[in-house]
Motif scaffolding. Structure first.
Motif, short mmCIF file in Angstrom:
data_model
loop_
_atom_site.label_atom_id
_atom_site.label_comp_id
_atom_site.label_asym_id
_atom_site.label_seq_id
_atom_site.Cartn_x
_atom_site.Cartn_y
_atom_site.Cartn_z
N SER A 1 0.85 -1.19 0.00
CA SER A 1 0.00 0.00 0.00
C SER A 1 0.89 1.24 0.00
O SER A 1 2.11 1.15 0.17
N SER A 2 0.25 2.39 -0.19
CA SER A 2 1.02 3.64 -0.21
C SER A 2 1.46 4.06 1.19
O SER A 2 2.34 4.91 1.34
N THR A 3 0.84 3.48 2.22
CA THR A 3 1.21 3.79 3.60
C THR A 3 1.98 2.61 4.17
O THR A 3 1.42 1.74 4.84
N ARG A 4 3.27 2.56 3.88
CA ARG A 4 4.08 1.40 4.24
C ARG A 4 4.12 1.16 5.74
O ARG A 4 4.30 0.02 6.18
N SER B 1 4.04 -9.38 11.51
CA SER B 1 5.32 -9.82 12.07
C SER B 1 5.89 -8.76 13.00
O SER B 1 5.67 -7.56 12.82
N THR B 2 6.65 -9.21 13.99
CA THR B 2 7.23 -8.37 15.03
C THR B 2 8.67 -8.82 15.29
O THR B 2 9.12 -9.82 14.72
N PRO B 3 9.39 -8.13 16.16
CA PRO B 3 10.73 -8.61 16.50
C PRO B 3 10.74 -10.03 17.07
O PRO B 3 11.76 -10.73 16.97
N LEU B 4 9.64 -10.47 17.67
CA LEU B 4 9.61 -11.81 18.26
C LEU B 4 9.17 -12.88 17.27
O LEU B 4 9.64 -14.01 17.33
N ALA C 1 6.79 -6.08 5.27
CA ALA C 1 8.02 -6.03 6.06
C ALA C 1 8.90 -4.85 5.65
O ALA C 1 9.01 -4.50 4.47
N ASP C 2 9.54 -4.24 6.65
CA ASP C 2 10.50 -3.17 6.38
C ASP C 2 11.85 -3.78 6.08
O ASP C 2 11.99 -4.99 5.89
N ASP C 3 12.88 -2.95 6.02
CA ASP C 3 14.21 -3.44 5.65
C ASP C 3 14.76 -4.43 6.68
O ASP C 3 15.67 -5.21 6.36
N ASP C 4 14.23 -4.38 7.89
CA ASP C 4 14.67 -5.31 8.93
C ASP C 4 13.80 -6.56 9.00
O ASP C 4 13.94 -7.38 9.92
N GLU D 1 6.91 -6.16 9.99
CA GLU D 1 5.78 -5.28 9.70
C GLU D 1 5.48 -4.35 10.87
O GLU D 1 5.00 -3.24 10.69
N VAL D 2 5.75 -4.82 12.09
CA VAL D 2 5.69 -3.97 13.28
C VAL D 2 7.12 -3.86 13.80
O VAL D 2 7.59 -4.72 14.55
#
Length: 460
Positions: free
Chosen positions: A76-79, A269-272, A294-297, A300-301
């Motif tokens: 979406s446009s709001t990553r 998805s989260t760090p855990l 998902a972001d570069d890491d 998604e959260v």
């Protein structure tokens, strides 16, 4: 000096007889210094810890924004807001925890959102097709896993004064299974979203204090068999810790609970938990192959948003109590103890030290729970539960603080793990197992005494 020592000992044991009379001025602040400074209105469950500094209130407000955020499908446009699903139960945390309070069963023409369904086979493993949790919604291009039809079987209980109370036993039927048959041994376990207030305080009660109350073999012969539920904590590298959150005490920390909810309820998805497809199983290949947010890491959260969410949850304050000196309330409080309710709904706890959460540390609090599992009898038995606590009769003692504000905040009085009880009296009448004697004493009360007991519970 002796009388003061006696009061201190009684308060430390959770007794509410002599201690209650002397501690009343503290019970009006059930969260200690962290008790909410806001009014007991429709937003009573959404206020920050009363002693939270101005600087940390900003983080609380930012966390509130994440908690309310409506997630959307990727791309979406709001990553910063995409990654929902593909299968999900809700688009926001607030959609289940309505105004940070209690969820409710769906209406006749609704599908569940704040009432979720855990799935498990007899060995505790998830369903091979539908996973750990039933998702009743899906993003565009995908089908929701199923719909749930709820019906009720009435049961009438007659109280000693002749009052007839009709209880409704819920019955659940899965329809429109979109991904093939479900394993015939898989059980469907309903879970209503509980209120969020005070969870940070519960997290800081020392584990040793909770374990000291456990008595699974009933060595003291009082009929109460509190059991500790030790679980693996993802936040702590899988270390076994005391479970204290969830209807079955199956998560050890607010971070664990938050990450699990992001994954199973919203497919985030989260760090855990790094799976962007949420609870989609290997049998749902298209779901697993769908784009994620998902972001570069690879999350998604991301860590910052996740930490703000956890900070917000930890600092949702318990509202102050009102009217605790009223004669009926004081009489009801004594009856609560005399009947035996306080054996599990332990009134008083003390939080431990914490450098991370100084506002919540070293507080005398009044949650009315022991955070242990208790056998609640066949009538409340859950057909199946994932994890180590698979005895369907076992339930964690829920905190009672904020109980009397449920209708004001959430516009309903549906209580217990699946919302079957319409009001406090019905919730009591559903109690069985270890609580059967206490329930029967309530059934035998005179109306004036029953009204006093309910007045006390409504004052919480």
């Amino acid at each position: 000096m002796l009388s003061l020592l006696l009061v201190a000992l009684l308060a430390g044991s959770g007794a509410i007889g002599v201690a209650a009379a002397n501690d009343a001025e503290r019970e009006d602040k059930p969260g200690g210094a962290a008790t909410s400074q806001g009014p007991r209105n429709r937003s009573a469950f959404s206020n920050p810890s009363g002693n939270l500094s101005f600087a940390r209130q900003l983080d609380f407000k930012l966390g509130d924004g994440v908690f309310r955020k409506l997630w959307v499908a990727a791309p979406s446009s709001t990553r910063s807001s995409d990654g929902l699903g593909p299968l999900f139960n809700a688009r926001a945390c607030q959609a289940c925890h309505l105004k940070d309070g209690r969820g409710r069963p769906p209406g006749p023409e609704e599908q569940p959102s704040s009432l979720l369904f855990a799935l498990a086979r007899p060995d505790g493993s998830p369903d091979p097709v539908y996973g750990k949790q039933l998702q009743t919604f899906a993003i565009q291009g995908f089908a929701a896993e199923a719909s749930v039809q709820i019906s009720h079987k009435p049961r009438v209980i007659t109280l000693a004064d002749g009052l007839r109370v009709t209880l409704q036993q819920p019955q659940y039927e899965l329809r429109e299974l979109a991904y093939g048959p479900i394993d015939p041994t898989t059980t469907l376990s309903p879970r209503i979203a509980p209120p969020m207030i005070g969870v940070g305080l519960l997290e800081l009660i020392p584990e040793a204090d909770i374990l000291a109350r456990a008595d699974p073999d009933d060595k003291d012969g009082d009929g109460i068999r509190g059991r500790a539920h030790m679980v693996a904590s993802p936040t702590n590298n899988g270390r076994q810790m005391l479970g204290r959150f969830g209807w079955k005490a199956n998560t050890a920390s607010i971070a664990d609970q938050s990450a699990t909810a992001f994954l199973n309820d919203m497919g985030l998805s989260t760090p855990l938990f790094r799976d962007g497809f949420g609870d989609c199983t290997a049998a749902q290949s298209a779901c697993r192959a769908a784009p994620d947010g998902a972001d570069d890491d690879g999350m998604e959260v991301p860590q910052k948003l996740f930490d703000l969410t956890v900070f917000y949850a930890r600092n949702l304050a318990v509202p102050a109590r009102e009217g605790i000196g009223a004669p009926a309330v004081r009489r009801g409080q004594k009856l609560f103890s005399d009947i035996g309710c306080a054996a599990c709904h332990v009134p008083r706890q003390v939080t431990g030290a914490s450098e991370e959460l100084p506002e919540l540390a070293n507080q005398v609090i009044w949650p009315y729970t022991d955070l242990l599992l208790h056998d609640m009898g066949d009538e409340l038995a859950d057909p199946g539960t994932p994890g180590d606590s698979r005895d369907g009769r076992l339930w964690r003692t829920p905190p009672l603080w904020g109980l009397g504000l449920t209708r004001r905040v959430n516009d309903h009085d549906f209580l217990l793990h699946d919302g079957r009880a319409d009001g406090v009296l019905q919730a009591i009448l559903w109690h069985g197992g270890e609580a059967a004697k206490a329930r029967d004493r309530v059934i035998a009360l005179r109306k004036v005494d029953r009204d006093a007991l309910l007045a006390f519970l409504e004052s919480l």
